[in-house]
Design a protein around this motif. Structure first.
Motif, short mmCIF file in Angstrom:
data_model
loop_
_atom_site.label_atom_id
_atom_site.label_comp_id
_atom_site.label_asym_id
_atom_site.label_seq_id
_atom_site.Cartn_x
_atom_site.Cartn_y
_atom_site.Cartn_z
N CYS A 1 0.84 -1.21 0.00
CA CYS A 1 0.00 0.00 0.00
C CYS A 1 0.87 1.25 0.00
CB CYS A 1 -0.89 0.06 1.24
SG CYS A 1 -2.21 -1.14 1.32
N ARG A 2 1.86 1.29 0.87
CA ARG A 2 2.71 2.47 0.97
C ARG A 2 3.46 2.72 -0.33
NH1 ARG A 2 2.95 0.46 6.29
NH2 ARG A 2 4.77 -0.82 5.86
N ALA A 3 3.96 1.66 -0.95
CA ALA A 3 4.70 1.82 -2.22
C ALA A 3 3.78 2.33 -3.33
CB ALA A 3 5.32 0.49 -2.61
N ASN A 4 2.58 1.78 -3.42
CA ASN A 4 1.65 2.23 -4.45
C ASN A 4 1.15 3.65 -4.19
OD1 ASN A 4 1.60 0.08 -6.29
ND2 ASN A 4 0.32 -1.11 -4.91
N ARG A 5 0.95 3.98 -2.92
CA ARG A 5 0.53 5.33 -2.58
C ARG A 5 1.59 6.34 -3.00
NH1 ARG A 5 -0.51 6.54 3.58
NH2 ARG A 5 1.71 6.16 3.54
N GLU A 6 2.85 6.04 -2.71
CA GLU A 6 3.93 6.93 -3.12
C GLU A 6 4.02 7.04 -4.64
OE1 GLU A 6 5.85 8.91 -1.26
OE2 GLU A 6 4.61 8.27 0.42
N GLN B 1 3.31 10.58 -6.92
CA GLN B 1 4.31 11.15 -7.81
C GLN B 1 3.73 11.40 -9.20
OE1 GLN B 1 7.56 8.44 -7.73
NE2 GLN B 1 8.26 9.08 -5.72
N GLN B 2 2.69 10.67 -9.58
CA GLN B 2 2.10 10.80 -10.91
C GLN B 2 1.04 11.88 -10.98
OE1 GLN B 2 0.63 6.95 -11.92
NE2 GLN B 2 2.65 6.11 -12.34
N GLU B 3 0.68 12.48 -9.86
CA GLU B 3 -0.39 13.48 -9.86
C GLU B 3 0.03 14.73 -10.60
OE1 GLU B 3 -1.55 14.23 -5.85
OE2 GLU B 3 -2.68 12.38 -5.71
N GLY B 4 -0.89 15.27 -11.36
CA GLY B 4 -0.66 16.49 -12.09
C GLY B 4 -1.26 17.68 -11.36
#
Length: 63
Positions: free
Chosen positions: A23-28, A32-35
């Motif tokens: 979960c933590r890895a996917n959340r990070e 990072q991909q958010e625009g």
């Protein structure tokens, strides 16, 4: 899609809570991909689009 609605297949908890390492890895990774418009909901984006189209129509009409 935002990660606050995703459910982890590893721990069956929402990814936004970050309960397990997956979960933590996917959340990070998702953060990072958010625009620049990632925090806006679809209704707000549609309203902004309507305002933009209206402004363009007004400028085209006066020119």
């Amino acid at each position: 899609m935002t990660y606050d609605r995703l459910v982890c297949a590893n721990c069956a908890a929402p990814v936004s809570q970050g309960r397990c390492p997956v979960c933590r890895a996917n959340r990070e990774r998702l953060q990072q991909q958010e625009g620049p418009f990632a925090g806006l909901n679809p209704v707000t984006l549609i309203a902004l689009l309507v305002v933009l189209v209206g402004a363009l129509a007004l400028v085209a009409r006066t020119a």
